[in-house]
Design an enzyme around this catalytic site. Structure first.
Site, PDB file in Angstrom:
ATOM      1  CG  ASP A 468      -1.678   1.129   1.475  1.00 53.76           C
ATOM      2  OD1 ASP A 468      -2.160   1.654   0.472  1.00 53.76           O
ATOM      3  OD2 ASP A 468      -1.836   1.543   2.637  1.00 53.76           O
ATOM      4  CG  ASP A 889      -1.761   2.092   6.777  1.00 53.37           C
ATOM      5  OD1 ASP A 889      -2.148   1.910   5.605  1.00 53.37           O
ATOM      6  OD2 ASP A 889      -1.793   3.179   7.344  1.00 53.37           O
ATOM      7  CG  ASN A 892      -7.583   0.997   1.975  1.00 56.61           C
ATOM      8  OD1 ASN A 892      -6.963   0.872   3.026  1.00 56.61           O
ATOM      9  ND2 ASN A 892      -7.206   1.818   1.027  1.00 56.61           N
TER      10      ASN A 892
END
Lengths: 1186, 347
Positions: A468, A889, A892
């Protein structure tokens, strides 16, 4: 995806994120929660204005209406009346129970849990077989011992863990809560576990909330309460919750007896921590309740003197308890591979058993005439006189029995102890990972967490890392960098490095000084412009710009004491880091938000305190991609301030505005996003009275409507958000985490492909890609952002053509990319966005994408939804054998983390959902490097060796038994006592492999970090593969031959008895396998020495003890045989002859075909010799110790 | 070792104020930095290991070969010779019959001087004393103490007499006690055979009870072997004790007795054998063995040969490795051998 703005630019992502796959129906942040909660639950959420101005009408409407909540499916709570709320005691008390077992249920339940493993069933079946008198090879006790031991160890471990849970449950359940006594109307102390649904509780500041309760009153006159949800979702920001005005006015207690209190209808307990749906009937009026009216167990009350609430969910029905799920269970790659070899071993086992059974049959057939009288067989039973067979029922049955008996005797071919050893080793490895100071994050005070205990070794074989961006690569600490006002760029603060302290705006409020907690570097020119009272157009716009930043948000300013009593800090609490950054920026430029109450905010505008009434607030939603407030300033003008993403804002600007200014702003925006800044545009419009009234009535209508309120509110917002003046745009930097570029470079060298999946815009994603060295100028970028399947196909085909073109230049970049041994190839980067992925994933184009993506060195996916993140992970997972790791983290990222082979959660700024779903959690992205390259490598090589060694160790033993069986007329006699057979794998040889599995290091941390390429040995399955397995098994066969036949030939035609020879064999094999282990140990710690040599000693002691039991036939045998020279010569001969091939091949291989790891080991050693560093002394020290 | 949680629930005391740092305490152990020895198979170590083994093994091999060579052994297979010519076709009938004279005599020549004590063994071949049915068929409790006289578990089919009283000692092993006897003479002068102390002292003291007397023994329908004197306790029945130490392999020797005097070379010894034991039903073989002993045991050259083989193999390997290290020198720890340095584009 972390901390993107409440109302800010990351619009596409927001939209997608609503579809989050997270186990919790809603995702990480506040506005998302709201949008995902049903419309009915929206009323009165953090909109104080609305509460204040509209609640009367709203509640009246609602009172006469039916809620969407069906009565049949709702929980009815009588406030202050637990008996009425729960007449039949159906709801649980507030005691919680995280413990799995009670003393009574422990045994059956724990056994049941354990026997869910298939291998245990196998061992149980063998134990049962052995109980049949026909087949009793071992004594009953002895045969059950290994299984009992394994079960016992696991049970003790479970019991200990459960005991700890019991203890913490007890502490938790016995905490004190103050509960309203209906008779006296006073709050009395009660234990948490006794709290029931319907009881009214009072919670004081800094206390924990005992159960989920609906707020009735708070110490704040407007009904606000602040709670910290860090234990619930990890967010440290304070959240605001509201008590309804209707109950605020008369809190239950001494003044207001409870019998007149109301009834709450709410949904049945569920695990959605961000949703709550209910209504409350007070004095005949119905008031709707939403997530903002409930405080949940696990939270703490902050900055509020007290709150009074009514318990609606207690104990196991609280949302936090419903959400506490265990770590996910995954299986490591090595274990899956191991199962293949286990099957092979089973085949060998069956072959051995068949050989024994068939030979037994043949022997019986050949000797069928002799056995009537043979003293050692005695087929016929003469004792009764009649002519019956003794214990003999035909060759066929005997063969069958022989087969089953040989299964019992040779069972440890499938090593039962391996399973328990692996668990212990993983526990030990986890211990070291958790304790590793290099994986400790100072800033968040978090250690490494091992949530999944069975995939440690997978960390050593990762080939793809899916990361991410926000909060993972970046810190998720937003910092305002530059502003563009009316098209003029003010980025002086960013450029000038000096920290001009003057700009920190200090207020003298009475004797006290108020100061924003964080200051932003300011642009001197902009400061001058703002301070200059001259009413230039630019100055006016700049002031409006910052005013908009200060008031168009949902930030709650908190005044915090400092060590200096005269100075106080203003801490902006909000749920979006972007908003916080903007509020701090506005404060630095002199627009300090000082106070927010339910109806107004107070802003210190360049030294003057001004009150702005907040008339309306349109929250962020993913359709509009903007938020707006309507405020009435001190001069009684009504202004609409809007902030939002550029493309949503430019669509609603006033048409006749200066086009060149718009273009300049757009240019600035482009420049900002190229720098990797997150941008948003601010606009405003002055509303006329008429417009305001129109809006107000529409707003009220929408707010009080029953069906589709959210939609109506959006329409109202869209209606008023038009014809804006663009004030300007801001650029916020999301700082890269420390060490990210270095970490990415290390991983690249280690042969790990890093893919970044982000919700950011393409430009932002690319610029972040450059700043973290993921992308370089030398790379050819393939950008795919299309709006149709057709164009996607074309783009992909172009991309394929492109790498084919490179293929002409260099032999085969595609193949090279796959094998990681490319030659002179042009590196390519694929940048693809979420919309294109919609057309590609799950269609025929997926295959094309896979080819292109694997041929590229870097893949950047922008604007992807959580589901797509998981889709991309499974794109790789389903097509290759390569191990995937996902790190993120936010909520999503949950789906991606759960899909990947290894999921890692960053326990940082955002909620804990990613951590809860992850296998491992840590504080920083850069910890991936030591985690993978050091711990992953160690864990992999340790576990791989341990599995192979366990197979080998048990195979040697089984083959020795087998050879002996060939000389017992195939009747499964064991020369080695049954106790030794049983203890062999659980006592004689177990400890050293566990110690080596936990402690051994092939290479030092320094070397592994210095040469990331060494990591590839794990990716290549270098330490565990079929070839190694075969070689190890061949070695096992040779060693068993040496161990068996040297004593056999030496003692042939001698007086030796079976027990003595058995003792020789067991000692020889234990010493042999331990020496085998010893030659493979990389590092000898004192613990290793103790384990290896101690085990040999323990074996000798065990054998002696067994031979001291007079009821066993082998009484005293060990002392007799140890007194002869032949014994010692045999022992020495067996060990040397057994080790000779292993040692020679090892020496030869290490010299002629050294692996990278071998060379690195030599480098380790030789550096030490040449440099004569500290290490030499350390080694001397260790030698002395030993 | 719970890896995730050693956080104790925070008490409401003043300690709560300052959040405790969770930073792991530094110790060499937790950081996996304990001092360690890192052995590496350097050429020196490899070569010296092989040479060491070679130098150690070859002398041992020679010594044990010579020890084995010094053992004088006389082996005489008598199971066929002791059957009269007329019974050769039906040995089984001969041995089973109680009427036939089973005494047979033979003489043999002592090849070399045999120093006292000369051990007398009987050797059986094809007799599976390690057969599963057989080894289990005993009861050690019964052997040890009179109190356990009724304990006949595992002893079937020689557990009890048909009327149910226990057989002492029970089980197939005891039942099949070897019952050939040998007597030796030289020039019609009897050579004493010492049958004392042929069993292990530990067995006599602890395994076989001095208060356990044979009972109902060898009275079933089938006689398996020797009968026991019912007035002598089991702890004194040394032949039984020796027999009950079951042999490891189907070809085995058991001590019969000792001749406590030297036998001179070329001495003619006549042996009288009572050939009672039935090995004919299962093609077993019986031998009489007279042997001296050495530190290595009886006459068995295998170990010496094995040691010589291993030793010379190690010397050969040492030479081979020396040649290898000379022919293909490789600097240990040279980074240029690393795979990514050998083909530089390799990543």
């Amino acid at each position: 995806m972390a901390g993107d703005g409440l109302t800010i630019s990351r619009e596409e992502e927001e939209e997608e994120e609503e579809r989050s796959l997270a186990p919790l129906p809603s995702s990480g942040r506040h506005h998302r929660r709201k949008s995902s909660a049903s419309a009915a639950s929206r009323d009165g959420f953090p909109n104080p204005a609305h509460v204040r101005h509209l609640s009367r009408t709203e509640t009246e409407r609602l009172a006469s209406s039916q809620r969407e909540l069906a009565d049949s499916n709702s929980r009815i709570v009588f406030i202050g009346d637990p008996g009425g709320s729960d007449p039949r005691f159906e709801t649980p008390r507030n005691s919680i129970r995280t413990a799995k077992y009670s003393p009574i249920t422990f045994l059956p339940r724990n056994l049941f849990e354990q026997f869910r493993r298939l291998s245990y069933i196998y061992f149980l079946a063998i134990v049962i077989l052995n109980q049949l008198p026909q087949l009793a090879v071992f004594g009953r006790g002895a045969s059950a011992l290994p299984l009992a031991f394994v079960l016992l160890v696991t049970a003790v471990k479970d019991a200990y863990e459960d005991w700890r849970r019991h203890r913490s449950d007890r502490i938790e359940n016995n905490r004190a809560a103050s509960v309203l006594d209906p008779q006296s109307g006073r709050f009395l102390s009660k234990r948490w576990k006794e709290v029931r649904v319907g009881e009214v509780l009072k919670v004081l500041a800094n206390e924990s909330i005992p159960c989920d309760m609906v707020l009735l009153a708070t110490s704040d006159p407007t009904g606000v309460a602040y709670i910290q949800t860090i234990n619930l979702d990890g967010e440290s920001n304070l959240k605001t919750r509201y008590a309804k005005q209707e109950t605020m006015s008369r809190p239950p207690g001494e003044d207001h007896p409870v019998d007149s209190a109301g009834v709450i209808r709410c949904e049945q307990p569920n695990r959605n921590i961000y949703g709550f749906l209910g209504n409350m009937e007070v004095d005949g009026k119905r008031v709707s309740l939403g997530p903002a009216n409930i405080i949940l167990r696990g939270c703490e009350l902050k900055n509020t003197a007290w709150v009074i609430g009514v318990a609606v969910y207690t104990g196991s029905e609280t949302k936090v308890m419903l959400n506490s799920s265990g770590a996910p269970s995954k299986r490591s790659r090595l274990e899956t591979r191991m199962n293949r070899e286990t099957l092979l071993l089973s085949a060998i086992l069956i072959a051995l058993c068949s050989v024994v059974a068939i030979c037994n049959g043949i022997w019986l057939g050949n000797h069928s005439d002799d056995l009537e009288l043979a003293q050692f067989f005695r087929k016929r039973d003469y004792s009764d006189g009649d002519d019956k067979k003794y214990n003999y029922s035909g060759i066929g049955t005997q063969v069958f029995f022989a087969f089953l008996m040989s299964v019992i005797v040779f069972q440890i071919m499938i090593p039962i102890s391996l399973y328990i050893s692996m668990e212990l080793v993983r526990l030990g490895q986890a211990y070291f990972m958790v304790r590793d100071a290099n994986l400790y994050d100072e800033s968040s005070n978090s250690r490494f967490q091992c949530r999944a205990l069975n995939i440690n070794e997978d960390l050593g074989q990762i080939k793809y890392v899916f990361s991410d961006k926000t909060g993972t690569l970046t810190e998720n600490k937003m910092e305002f960098q530059c502003a563009s006002i009316r098209g003029v760029d003010y980025s002086g603060g960013r450029v000038s490095s000096r920290d001009n302290g003057e700009a920190h705006y200090i207020l003298a409020a009475g004797k006290q000084i108020l100061k924003p907690k964080m200051s932003v570097k300011t642009d001197p020119e902009l400061v001058r412009l703002l301070k200059n009272k001259g009413d230039t157009e630019q100055g006016k716009r700049a002031r409006e710009f910052f005013l908009a930043l200060a008031c168009c948000n949902t930030i709650v300013p908190l005044v915090v004491d400092t060590s200096d009593p005269k100075q106080k800090l203003i801490d902006y609490q909000g749920e979006s880091p972007d908003e916080q950054a903007l509020a701090y920026a506005a404060a630095s430029y002199g627009f300090v938000l000082i106070e927010r109450t339910s109806g107004h905010i107070i802003i210190d505008v360049l030294g003057n305190r001004q009150r702005y009434d907040v008339l309306g607030l349109h929250e962020f939603d993913s359709d509009r991609k903007r938020m707006s407030v309507i405020v009435c300033g001190p001069d009684k003008t009504i202004n609409l301030f809007v902030k939002g993403a550029d493309n949503s804002m430019f669509g609603i600007i006033q048409n006749k505005v200066d086009l060149s200014m718009i273009d300049a702003t757009k240019a600035n925006l482009h420049a900002y996003s190229s720098l990797g800044l997150r941008t948003l545009v601010v606009g405003m419009r002055e509303l006329s009275r008429k417009e305001f009234e129109e809006w107000q009535s529409a707003y009220e209508n929408a707010n009080t409507s029953l069906m589709g309120r959210g939609k109506l509110l959006r329409a109202v917002a869209s209606n008023v958000e038009r014809e804006l003046h663009i004030l300007g745009a801001s650029g916020i930097e999301d700082k890269l985490q420390e060490g990210v570029p270095e970490a990415i470079e290390s991983m690249r060298q280690a042969g790990i492909k890093v893919w970044v999946l982000t919700g950011d815009k393409q430009e932002t994603a690319i610029s972040i890609g450059f700043s973290c060295k993921l992308l370089t100028e030398a790379m050819t970028q393939i950008v795919i952002n299309c709006n149709s399947e057709e164009s996607c196909r074309n783009k992909l085909q172009d991309a394929v053509a492109m790498y084919r073109k490179f293929a002409v230049i260099s032999p085969d970049p595609f193949e090279n990319a796959l094998t990681g041994t490319g030659s002179t190839k042009v590196s390519m980067a694929l940048i693809i966005d979420g919309i294109s992925l919609v057309y590609i994933l799950k269609t025929k184009l997926e295959e094309e994408l896979f080819k292109v993506a694997t041929a590229c060195d870097v893949v950047l996916c922008c604007r992807v939804a959580p589901l797509q993140k998981a889709g991309i992970v499974s794109l790789i997972k389903s097509r290759t054998d390569d191990m995937t790791l996902a790190i993120g983290d936010g909520a999503n990222d949950v789906s991606m983390i759960q899909t990947a082979d290894v999921g890692i959660g960053i326990s940082g700024q955002e909620g804990r959902q990613a951590v809860m779903a992850s296998d491992f959690a840590m504080g920083q992205f850069r910890f991936l490097v030591p985690l993978l390259l050091v711990h992953g490598h160690w864990n992999y090589q340790r576990m791989a060796y341990m599995i192979l060694y366990n197979f080998y160790r048990n195979a040697v033993f089984v083959f020795i038994l087998f050879w002996y069986v060939l000389y017992t007329a195939y009747t499964l006699t064991t020369a080695i006592t049954e106790w030794s057979t049983v203890l062999y794998s659980i006592v004689y040889t177990a400890l050293p492999t566990i110690v080596v599995g936990v402690l051994d290091k092939d290479l030092s941390r320094k070397t592994l970090m210095k040469y990331p390429q060494l990591y590839r040995s794990g990716q290549r399955d270098e330490r565990y593969n079929l070839k190694l397995f075969t070689l190890t098994m061949m070695d096992a066969v040779w060693q068993s031959v040496a161990t068996f036949y040297i004593p056999y030939l030496a003692y042939r035609q001698s007086t030796v008895d079976v027990s003595s020879l058995g003792d020789l064999w067991i000692l020889a094999v234990v010493i042999l396998v331990n020496i085998h282990l010893a030659t493979d140990v990389f590092r000898w710690y004192w613990i290793t020495h103790v384990a290896v040599w101690g085990c040999i000693g323990a074996t000798l002691i065990c054998v002696i003890i067994i031979d001291c039991i007079w009821t066993l036939p082998g009484y005293w045998a060990i002392f007799k045989i140890m007194g002869t020279g032949l014994f010692w010569l045999c022992l020495l001969g067996v060990i040397v002859a057994g080790m000779l091939p292993h040692f020679s091949v090892k020496a030869l291989k290490e010299y002629l075909m050294p692996s990278d790891i071998q060379i690195a080991r030599e480098m380790d050693k030789f550096r030490r010799i040449n440099a004569a560093t500290m290490e030499i002394q350390m080694n001397r020290f260790s030698m002395l110790q030993l | 070792m719970n890896p995730t949680g050693d956080s104790t629930p925070e008490t409401d005391g003043a300690t709560e104020r300052r959040k405790k740092s969770k930073k792991p305490n530094y110790s060499r152990f937790t950081q996996q930095e304990l001092p360690a020895c890192k052995p590496l198979l350097t050429p020196t170590i490899v070569i010296s290991t092989f040479i060491l083994i070679g130098v150690l093994f070859i002398p041992i091999g020679l010594a044990s070969l010579s020890a084995s060579g010094n053992v004088v052994e006389i082996v005489y297979r008598y199971d066929i010779d002791c059957i009269p010519q007329q019974s050769q076709d039906d040995k089984l009938a001969f041995i089973q019959s109680s009427l036939t004279n089973k005494t047979c005599t033979t003489t043999f020549n002592v090849p070399k001087n045999m120093k006292a004590p000369v051990h007398i063994y009987y050797e059986l071949d094809n007799f599976y004393q390690n057969h599963r049915r057989y080894v289990k068929s005993r009861n050690d409790k019964q052997l040890r103490s009179k109190a356990y006289e009724l304990e006949t578990t595992n002893c079937a089919p020689e557990a009890t007499t048909p009327d149910g009283s226990p057989i002492v000692p029970c089980g197939l092993i005891a039942w099949s006690l070897f019952n050939d006897t040998y007597s030796f003479a030289t020039q019609s002068k009897v050579i004493e055979v010492n049958k004392k102390n042929i069993a292990w002292q530990s067995d006599k003291d602890h395994k076989f009870g001095s208060d356990v007397y044979p009972k109902n023994f060898q009275q079933g329908g089938l006689i398996g072997g020797a009968k026991l004197n019912e007035s002598i306790p089991l702890s004194e029945q040394e032949d039984l004790i020796v027999w009950m130490r079951t042999a490891a392999l189907p070809q085995f020797r058991k001590l019969y007795g000792r001749i406590e005097r030297d036998l001179a070379a070329n001495e003619q010894i006549s042996v009288t054998i009572e050939n009672n034991y039935n090995t004919y039903s299962f093609e077993g073989e019986k031998r009489l063995v007279l042997s001296t002993t050495s530190w290595i045991g009886g006459k068995n050259g295998f170990l010496g040969v094995a040691y010589l083989t291993i030793g010379s193999l190690c010397i050969f390997l040492a030479v081979a490795f020396i040649v290898l290290y000379l022919l293909k020198p490789r600097t240990l720890g040279d980074p240029s051998y690393l795979s990514w340095n050998r083909n530089p584009d390799g990543h």
